[in-house]
Scaffold this active site. Structure first.
Site, PDB file in Angstrom:
ATOM      1  N   SER A   1       2.718  18.519 -18.902  1.00 43.77           N
ATOM      2  CA  SER A   1       1.389  18.735 -19.488  1.00 43.77           C
ATOM      3  C   SER A   1       1.005  20.212 -19.598  1.00 43.77           C
ATOM      4  O   SER A   1      -0.104  20.609 -19.219  1.00 43.77           O
ATOM      5  CB  SER A   1       0.312  17.954 -18.708  1.00 43.77           C
ATOM      6  OG  SER A   1       0.584  16.575 -18.725  1.00 43.77           O
TER       7      SER A   1
ATOM      8  N   ASP B   1      -3.561  14.744 -10.684  1.00 38.36           N
ATOM      9  CA  ASP B   1      -3.828  13.771 -11.746  1.00 38.36           C
ATOM     10  C   ASP B   1      -4.192  12.411 -11.163  1.00 38.36           C
ATOM     11  O   ASP B   1      -3.745  12.054 -10.070  1.00 38.36           O
ATOM     12  CB  ASP B   1      -2.582  13.653 -12.642  1.00 38.36           C
ATOM     13  CG  ASP B   1      -2.897  13.037 -13.992  1.00 38.36           C
ATOM     14  OD1 ASP B   1      -4.090  12.946 -14.353  1.00 38.36           O
ATOM     15  OD2 ASP B   1      -1.939  12.639 -14.689  1.00 38.36           O
TER      16      ASP B   1
ATOM     17  N   TRP C   1      -8.539   6.336 -10.657  1.00 39.26           N
ATOM     18  CA  TRP C   1      -9.076   6.021  -9.326  1.00 39.26           C
ATOM     19  C   TRP C   1     -10.497   5.467  -9.458  1.00 39.26           C
ATOM     20  O   TRP C   1     -10.850   4.474  -8.822  1.00 39.26           O
ATOM     21  CB  TRP C   1      -9.068   7.300  -8.482  1.00 39.26           C
ATOM     22  CG  TRP C   1      -9.524   7.159  -7.059  1.00 39.26           C
ATOM     23  CD1 TRP C   1      -8.744   6.915  -5.968  1.00 39.26           C
ATOM     24  CD2 TRP C   1     -10.881   7.268  -6.578  1.00 39.26           C
ATOM     25  NE1 TRP C   1      -9.517   6.861  -4.839  1.00 39.26           N
ATOM     26  CE2 TRP C   1     -10.833   7.076  -5.178  1.00 39.26           C
ATOM     27  CE3 TRP C   1     -12.116   7.500  -7.176  1.00 39.26           C
ATOM     28  CZ2 TRP C   1     -11.973   7.119  -4.380  1.00 39.26           C
ATOM     29  CZ3 TRP C   1     -13.255   7.541  -6.394  1.00 39.26           C
ATOM     30  CH2 TRP C   1     -13.173   7.341  -5.000  1.00 39.26           C
TER      31      TRP C   1
ATOM     32  N   GLU D   1      11.770  22.339  -8.299  1.00 40.46           N
ATOM     33  CA  GLU D   1      12.024  20.914  -8.035  1.00 40.46           C
ATOM     34  C   GLU D   1      10.754  20.117  -8.319  1.00 40.46           C
ATOM     35  O   GLU D   1       9.659  20.563  -7.971  1.00 40.46           O
ATOM     36  CB  GLU D   1      12.421  20.719  -6.562  1.00 40.46           C
ATOM     37  CG  GLU D   1      13.701  21.409  -6.163  1.00 40.46           C
ATOM     38  CD  GLU D   1      14.932  20.786  -6.822  1.00 40.46           C
ATOM     39  OE1 GLU D   1      14.943  19.562  -7.038  1.00 40.46           O
ATOM     40  OE2 GLU D   1      15.888  21.541  -7.115  1.00 40.46           O
TER      41      GLU D   1
ATOM     42  N   TRP E   1     -10.413  20.317 -22.916  1.00 34.63           N
ATOM     43  CA  TRP E   1     -11.637  20.451 -23.720  1.00 34.63           C
ATOM     44  C   TRP E   1     -11.784  19.281 -24.686  1.00 34.63           C
ATOM     45  O   TRP E   1     -12.880  19.031 -25.190  1.00 34.63           O
ATOM     46  CB  TRP E   1     -11.618  21.751 -24.534  1.00 34.63           C
ATOM     47  CG  TRP E   1     -11.720  22.995 -23.705  1.00 34.63           C
ATOM     48  CD1 TRP E   1     -10.699  23.852 -23.387  1.00 34.63           C
ATOM     49  CD2 TRP E   1     -12.886  23.541 -23.082  1.00 34.63           C
ATOM     50  NE1 TRP E   1     -11.160  24.886 -22.607  1.00 34.63           N
ATOM     51  CE2 TRP E   1     -12.502  24.720 -22.408  1.00 34.63           C
ATOM     52  CE3 TRP E   1     -14.230  23.141 -23.020  1.00 34.63           C
ATOM     53  CZ2 TRP E   1     -13.409  25.505 -21.686  1.00 34.63           C
ATOM     54  CZ3 TRP E   1     -15.131  23.930 -22.295  1.00 34.63           C
ATOM     55  CH2 TRP E   1     -14.711  25.086 -21.650  1.00 34.63           C
TER      56      TRP E   1
ATOM     57  N   LEU F   1      -2.787  32.142   3.086  1.00 35.42           N
ATOM     58  CA  LEU F   1      -2.423  31.370   1.895  1.00 35.42           C
ATOM     59  C   LEU F   1      -3.037  31.975   0.634  1.00 35.42           C
ATOM     60  O   LEU F   1      -4.215  32.342   0.636  1.00 35.42           O
ATOM     61  CB  LEU F   1      -2.950  29.934   2.041  1.00 35.42           C
ATOM     62  CG  LEU F   1      -2.776  29.022   0.819  1.00 35.42           C
ATOM     63  CD1 LEU F   1      -1.335  28.545   0.696  1.00 35.42           C
ATOM     64  CD2 LEU F   1      -3.712  27.818   0.896  1.00 35.42           C
TER      65      LEU F   1
ATOM     66  N   HIS G   1     -13.518  12.557 -10.240  1.00 35.87           N
ATOM     67  CA  HIS G   1     -13.412  14.019 -10.101  1.00 35.87           C
ATOM     68  C   HIS G   1     -14.127  14.484  -8.833  1.00 35.87           C
ATOM     69  O   HIS G   1     -13.637  15.358  -8.127  1.00 35.87           O
ATOM     70  CB  HIS G   1     -14.005  14.720 -11.331  1.00 35.87           C
ATOM     71  CG  HIS G   1     -13.283  14.387 -12.607  1.00 35.87           C
ATOM     72  ND1 HIS G   1     -11.913  14.387 -12.700  1.00 35.87           N
ATOM     73  CD2 HIS G   1     -13.738  14.030 -13.849  1.00 35.87           C
ATOM     74  CE1 HIS G   1     -11.560  14.061 -13.940  1.00 35.87           C
ATOM     75  NE2 HIS G   1     -12.650  13.830 -14.648  1.00 35.87           N
TER      76      HIS G   1
ATOM     77  N   ARG H   1       5.331  14.036 -16.441  1.00 33.58           N
ATOM     78  CA  ARG H   1       5.400  15.071 -17.479  1.00 33.58           C
ATOM     79  C   ARG H   1       4.721  16.324 -16.948  1.00 33.58           C
ATOM     80  O   ARG H   1       4.024  16.287 -15.935  1.00 33.58           O
ATOM     81  CB  ARG H   1       4.745  14.585 -18.771  1.00 33.58           C
ATOM     82  CG  ARG H   1       3.310  14.148 -18.613  1.00 33.58           C
ATOM     83  CD  ARG H   1       2.668  13.752 -19.941  1.00 33.58           C
ATOM     84  NE  ARG H   1       1.391  13.079 -19.707  1.00 33.58           N
ATOM     85  CZ  ARG H   1       1.238  11.747 -19.636  1.00 33.58           C
ATOM     86  NH1 ARG H   1       2.272  10.954 -19.801  1.00 33.58           N
ATOM     87  NH2 ARG H   1       0.049  11.218 -19.397  1.00 33.58           N
TER      88      ARG H   1
HETATM   89  C1  IPE Z   1      -3.045  17.576 -16.542  1.00 29.87           C
HETATM   90  O1  IPE Z   1      -3.555  16.283 -16.488  1.00 29.87           O
HETATM   91  C2  IPE Z   1      -4.148  18.578 -16.370  1.00 29.87           C
HETATM   92  C3  IPE Z   1      -4.745  18.648 -15.050  1.00 29.87           C
HETATM   93  C4  IPE Z   1      -4.415  17.948 -13.991  1.00 29.87           C
HETATM   94  C5  IPE Z   1      -5.802  19.626 -14.906  1.00 29.87           C
HETATM   95  P1  IPE Z   1      -3.978  15.488 -17.804  1.00 29.87           P
HETATM   96  O2  IPE Z   1      -4.446  14.157 -17.337  1.00 29.87           O
HETATM   97  O3  IPE Z   1      -4.904  16.282 -18.614  1.00 29.87           O
HETATM   98  O4  IPE Z   1      -2.587  15.375 -18.583  1.00 29.87           O
HETATM   99  P2  IPE Z   1      -2.108  14.315 -19.678  1.00 29.87           P
HETATM  100  O5  IPE Z   1      -3.139  14.311 -20.761  1.00 29.87           O
HETATM  101  O6  IPE Z   1      -2.021  12.992 -18.997  1.00 29.87           O
HETATM  102  O7  IPE Z   1      -0.765  14.807 -20.109  1.00 29.87           O
HETATM  103  C1  IPE Z   2      -7.000  14.767 -13.319  1.00 33.69           C
HETATM  104  O1  IPE Z   2      -7.427  13.455 -13.403  1.00 33.69           O
HETATM  105  C2  IPE Z   2      -8.124  15.757 -13.423  1.00 33.69           C
HETATM  106  C3  IPE Z   2      -8.158  16.518 -14.671  1.00 33.69           C
HETATM  107  C4  IPE Z   2      -7.310  16.411 -15.646  1.00 33.69           C
HETATM  108  C5  IPE Z   2      -9.227  17.483 -14.812  1.00 33.69           C
HETATM  109  P1  IPE Z   2      -7.632  12.738 -14.808  1.00 33.69           P
HETATM  110  O2  IPE Z   2      -9.050  12.912 -15.215  1.00 33.69           O
HETATM  111  O3  IPE Z   2      -6.620  13.173 -15.787  1.00 33.69           O
HETATM  112  O4  IPE Z   2      -7.387  11.220 -14.394  1.00 33.69           O
HETATM  113  P2  IPE Z   2      -6.612  10.120 -15.219  1.00 33.69           P
HETATM  114  O5  IPE Z   2      -5.269  10.678 -15.569  1.00 33.69           O
HETATM  115  O6  IPE Z   2      -7.429   9.831 -16.441  1.00 33.69           O
HETATM  116  O7  IPE Z   2      -6.524   8.963 -14.281  1.00 33.69           O
HETATM  117 MG    MG Z   3      -4.787  12.542 -16.276  1.00 34.64          MG
END
Ligand code: IPE
Ligand code: IPE
Ligand code: MG
Length: 253
Positions: free
Chosen positions: A209, A33, A38, A220, A82, A144, A50, A207
């Site tokens: 998610s 996440d 970033w 853990e 989505w 792995l 990404h 969290r």
């Molecule tokens: C969780 O991150 C899903 C992935 C890392 C693929 P999100 O950024 O989608 O989660 P929320 O919306 O902050 O809970």
């Molecule tokens: C995680 O980064 C990647 C995916 C959920 C696909 P985010 O896109 O959720 O990045 P933030 O949380 O908005 O910074």
């Molecule tokens: Mg995120």
């Protein structure tokens, strides 16, 4: 990918774990996440985050092999993702295609076995073909196991498993009283994979998610403040050090 053949034996290209490198984590699960933040911090569009995250994936796979980790599960796209703008969803799909096309040969050479978890129905046909290919090409590998959670949601996974059990019960293939924890676990996408010992989430969010709800019963958790594209070996080792000080009780004393 045409031309990529399954490994027959471990060769010099394989990154065998260093002797004694074992960190006590058999299965590491990761919520990658912070890509969007970033990019925003740098005045870039979210998709740039990404793209930068892909390099962090490669880094983590190498680091996991070097530390003797057996299973690495990466949350790369959730069933809820989505809901993001179509342009961002499209870029995440494009990156998955790019990752498999560009990295499958290297993963195979490193003896990595790829497995994909999540809902396949509704995914574009070319992505489905790439997912099948990544699994088939690496099926005989013994290093792995890289588990990519793509279009994954734990609740949807539990719904699929429940439907399967209900169908089996309705057709008389399983008796309701024969359904226990093992029977449920065997119908999840993660069938045969040990539960995660450690779950790391980058970016400071604390969290789950909708990730691995069943499997993380005694996992853990370590929450790292580092944003995913910046997550490096030092951040991993800090999380592993925190894990090594945890006292896992599993309900006992
Ligand atoms: C969780 O991150 C899903 C992935 C890392 C693929 P999100 O950024 O989608 O989660 P929320 O919306 O902050 O809970
Ligand atoms: C995680 O980064 C990647 C995916 C959920 C696909 P985010 O896109 O959720 O990045 P933030 O949380 O908005 O910074
Ligand atoms: Mg995120």
């Amino acid at each position: 990918m045409p031309g990529i053949v399954p490994n027959r034996a471990a060769g010099p290209e394989h990154d065998a774990p260093a002797p004694g490198a074992s960190c006590g984590v058999v299965h590491l699960a990761f919520i990658m996440d912070g890509n969007g933040r970033w990019a925003t911090q740098r005045g870039l569009p979210r998709v740039a985050g990404h793209r930068a995250g892909l390099e962090a994936v490669r880094r983590l796979v190498r680091a996991a092999i070097a530390r003797g980790i057996g299973y690495l599960t990466l949350y790369s796209f959730s069933t809820e993702n989505w809901a993001r703008p179509a342009e961002e969803v499209g870029e995440l799909m494009r990156l998955l295609r790019f990752f498999i096309r560009s990295d499958l040969a290297t993963l195979n050479a490193r003896n990595v076995r790829v497995r994909i978890i999540g809902e396949r129905e509704g995914l574009p046909e070319d992505i489905l073909a790439l997912l099948r290919e990544a699994e088939a090409v690496t099926a005989a590998n013994t290093g792995l196991m890289l588990i990519v959670a793509f279009n994954y949601g734990a609740r949807a996974e539990l719904v699929r498993a429940t439907r399967r059990l209900a169908e089996e019960a309705a057709s008389g293939r399983i008796a309701p009283e024969a359904i226990g924890e093992a029977e449920i676990a065997a119908r999840l996408d993660t069938a045969g994979i040990p539960d995660p010992d450690l779950l790391i989430r980058s970016s400071g969010e604390q969290r789950i998610s909708n990730f691995l709800l069943w499997q993380c019963a005694y996992t853990e958790f370590v929450f790292s403040p580092v944003l995913w594209p910046d997550f490096d070996e030092a951040a991993l080792d800090a999380a592993l050090a925190e894990f090594s000080h945890r006292h896992r009780r599993f309900g006992g004393l």
